[in-house]
Write an enzyme that holds these catalytic residues in place. Structure first.
Site, mmCIF file in Angstrom:
data_model
loop_
_atom_site.group_PDB
_atom_site.id
_atom_site.type_symbol
_atom_site.label_atom_id
_atom_site.label_comp_id
_atom_site.label_asym_id
_atom_site.label_seq_id
_atom_site.Cartn_x
_atom_site.Cartn_y
_atom_site.Cartn_z
ATOM 1 N N HIS A 133 -7.286 -5.433 -1.785
ATOM 2 C CA HIS A 133 -6.062 -4.835 -1.271
ATOM 3 C C HIS A 133 -5.285 -5.723 -0.269
ATOM 4 C CE1 HIS A 133 -3.818 -1.140 -0.965
ATOM 5 N NE2 HIS A 133 -3.889 -1.078 0.112
ATOM 6 N N SER B 165 0.819 -1.180 -0.128
ATOM 7 C CA SER B 165 0.055 -0.019 -0.118
ATOM 8 C C SER B 165 1.026 1.369 -0.037
ATOM 9 C CB SER B 165 -0.934 0.047 1.247
ATOM 10 O OG SER B 165 -2.027 0.954 1.052
ATOM 11 N N ASP C 117 -8.716 -4.854 -6.119
ATOM 12 C CA ASP C 117 -8.373 -3.632 -5.264
ATOM 13 C C ASP C 117 -8.741 -2.480 -6.092
ATOM 14 O OD1 ASP C 117 -7.042 -1.842 -3.654
ATOM 15 O OD2 ASP C 117 -4.912 -2.801 -3.880
#
Length: 633
Positions: free
Chosen positions: A610, A492, A578
């Site tokens: 994600h 991320s 995602d």
């Protein structure tokens, strides 16, 4: 003589068992504990244990009760007869629940009924997809009905194109009964389309059953209002962030008493995770990050008196306090983790300041393992601040040896790096594979004061990058670190960090691994779903040419502009579902690396978001992660 031989063999066997270390396969056999609450008689704790099955590619769950003072757990079939049901009104007459309701026309067949095989989707605003799900015109709504068989439900948000519980993660914690059973209080962001995508302004609403009127209880606040609770003495309380569009704002505890709202944590330099009231309604206990851990705090509620509000830290140690379950005498029941141990249920004695482990779902497994050692270290940053850095050492660590080392870059960007236990980014597993892990509490992490937490916003590629390099450079001075075998990994924002450091590391690192990382800040703004996040952290959209802060985010702080400096192998993971950091980010990074002739690999999970949630995909993830390190480090 035989007795001595047998005893020796047993001890040798136990020593051999003790030398086992964590593996990806074992990690995904551990039970995952979720507390459900105290039993009706408050003598037992009710909890769920979910256990993944790699073979079946799914998890199964079992329910248990265990005495609040510890002892043997007993499996139960359901919680109906043992657990208090918060969704039944205090007078027992009604039950509140939630259902998804189709309201908006979105699909081609909604507009053209005769074309029922069409799979078109038609949108007039943003929020057309969220997290990992496309908007099909359906919304979560709160309902209530009489507490009897066959009763008809009443939609509290009838006809409204808003969600309560909130998507994607909200549950029945988003709605509660008033103590007099006359009202339902619920959390909702009453915005739709593009307005929804650029705002964090959730509010707490009161729906009166008799009048069927709805009142906004937090109308004056423009940020998140969440987690409504009533104190035992009937005072409405909740968590509040002040600023619209800032999802990582300071989270405070608000209490309404006789029409006056009091911020109990306004003058405390921290942010609240979750909270629970004492039985007498005079104290709020809460969890908050502090100095690389999550600890238990308390704050008194003075009402309208002049008694000073006092925040106290109650626990301290290299562990995280997580869920707050309830009270049993002088004990508060919580869950606890550390980097070597998945969550278990504990009690903490508020008078004696002593801990007791209640559940032991994975204790037997951990007793057979040689575990890693975690050390706290404080590093001086380039601007003269003290930064906490976790150093995780391999099991059976030998300081006379040299170890390959991984710099771990945390996501968020404003999420804490504490003594949590991950089933993917598992430091104990990385250490068990022979790596030292360096995990800095760099700029942007809560637990070190609000100023430290906020400094990363609009400065993604600034001081925080110096913080990373300060951490790895400091630890690399140790004789046990192999300076020729340093890797950089993260997901991320941590993936963004990996992409960015790959362009500025000046040959510190030998290899890189990024999972669902932001690679191109321009296309990220154009494809992510929660636009408020980018607007806040980037300072605005890229087309505002006179906005110097925003322009820096899309040029200087854009990893895509640094690819010409990439010179080391890079592994890129990407989830197909995602929508927070969409697939194009991983594709762009992989394509750039390939076109530059850099050794690179793209591992794509078409059905993951994600995160990586399916057991077999998780095993593939771990397999590729460590295989890449074997190949390149």
């Amino acid at each position: 003589m035989k007795k001595v031989v047998v005893t020796t063999l047993i001890m040798m066997s136990l020593n051999a068992i003790g030398q086992n270390v964590m593996s990806p396969e074992l990690l995904w056999k551990l039970g995952r504990v979720t507390p459900l609450g105290l039993s009706k008689d408050e003598k037992n704790i009710v909890y769920k244990v979910s256990t993944p099955s790699v073979a079946d590619n799914k998890s199964t769950s079992k329910l248990y009760i265990i005495p609040v003072n510890g002892g043997n757990a007993t499996e139960i079939k359901d919680t109906k007869d043992v657990l208090k049901d918060k969704n039944i009104s205090p007078n027992g007459k009604f039950v509140v629940y939630n259902e998804e309701v189709k309201i908006d026309k979105v699909l081609g067949k909604d507009f053209y009924p005769s074309l029922d095989k069409s799979d078109a989707q038609i949108y007039d605003g943003l929020d057309y997809r969220h997290w990992d799900t496309w908007n099909e015109g359906k919304f979560n709504h709160v309902f209530y009905k009489e507490n009897k068989d066959g009763a008809k439900g009443i939609d509290v948000l009838k006809g409204e194109t808003f969600d309560s519980p909130q998507k994607p993660f909200g549950g029945d914690e988003d709605y509660i009964w008033s103590p007099d059973s006359k009202s339902i209080f619920y959390v909702c962001k009453k915005k739709a389309g593009t307005a929804y995508a650029i705002s964090t302004n959730t509010d707490i609403y009161e729906y009166n059953l008799e009048t069927q009127k709805t009142t906004n209880k937090t109308e004056g606040n423009l940020g998140y209002d969440t987690a409504p609770q009533f104190s035992p003495t009937g005072n409405l309380s909740w968590l509040q962030m002040k600023r619209d569009g800032y999802e990582s704002d300071k989270n405070d505890i608000i209490v309404e008493f006789k029409g006056i709202k009091t911020n109990l944590t306004a003058n405390w330099d921290g942010t609240v995770d979750n909270f629970i009231w004492s039985k007498d309604g005079k104290t709020v206990f809460f969890v908050a990050p502090i100095d690389g851990t999550k600890q238990l705090f308390s704050v008194n509620f003075p009402g309208l008196t002049k008694i000073a509000i006092n925040v106290r830290q109650l626990t301290n140690g290299d562990f995280d306090v997580n869920d707050l379950v309830g009270f049993a005498g002088d004990e508060i029941i919580v869950t606890r983790t550390d980097m070597n141990h998945a969550g278990e249920i504990y009690s903490f004695n508020l008078k004696k300041n002593t801990w007791k482990q209640i559940s032991n779902v994975n204790t037997g497994t951990y007793k057979t393992l040689a575990l890693s050692k975690t050390e706290k270290r404080y590093v001086t940053t380039t601007d003269g601040k003290k930064m906490l850095v976790w150093v995780i050492l391999p099991p059976n660590f030998d300081a006379s040896k040299k170890y390959p080392t991984l710099l771990f870059c945390q996501g968020g960007p404003q999420s804490p790096l504490t003594q949590s236990y991950s089933f993917r980014w598992n430091f104990s597993l990385m250490a068990a594979k022979g790596y030292v892990v360096v995990a800095p509490n760099r700029r942007g992490m809560p637990g070190h004061g609000v100023e430290w937490n906020e400094q990363i916003s609009k400065d993604w590629g600034g001081q925080v990058m110096d913080d990373y390099l300060s951490a790895i450079d400091d630890v690399a001075k140790e004789s046990y670190i192999d300076k020729t075998r340093l890797g950089c990994v993260g997901a991320s924002y941590g993936g963004y960090s990996v992409f960015y450091l790959a362009g500025i590391h000046k040959n510190r690192f030998k290899t890189f691994i990024a999972h669902d990382g932001v690679f191109n800040t321009v296309s990220m703004l154009g494809t992510t779903e929660e636009v408020f996040f980018n607007n806040w952290d980037f300072g605005g959209p890229y087309w505002e040419k006179d906005n110097a802060v925003a322009q820096k985010a899309y040029t200087t702080f854009n990893p895509a502009t640094l690819v010409q400096n990439w010179n080391k192998p890079i592994l890129i993971f990407q989830g197909g579902k995602d929508f927070r950091v969409p697939i194009g980010q991983g594709q762009e990074a992989f394509q750039a690396a390939q076109l530059r002739g850099i050794k690179s690999r793209f591992v794509y999970f078409p059905d993951e978001n994600h995160w990586v949630l399916k057991p077999q995909n998780a095993q593939v993830w771990q397999g590729e992660f460590f295989k890449w390190l074997d190949e390149t480090l």
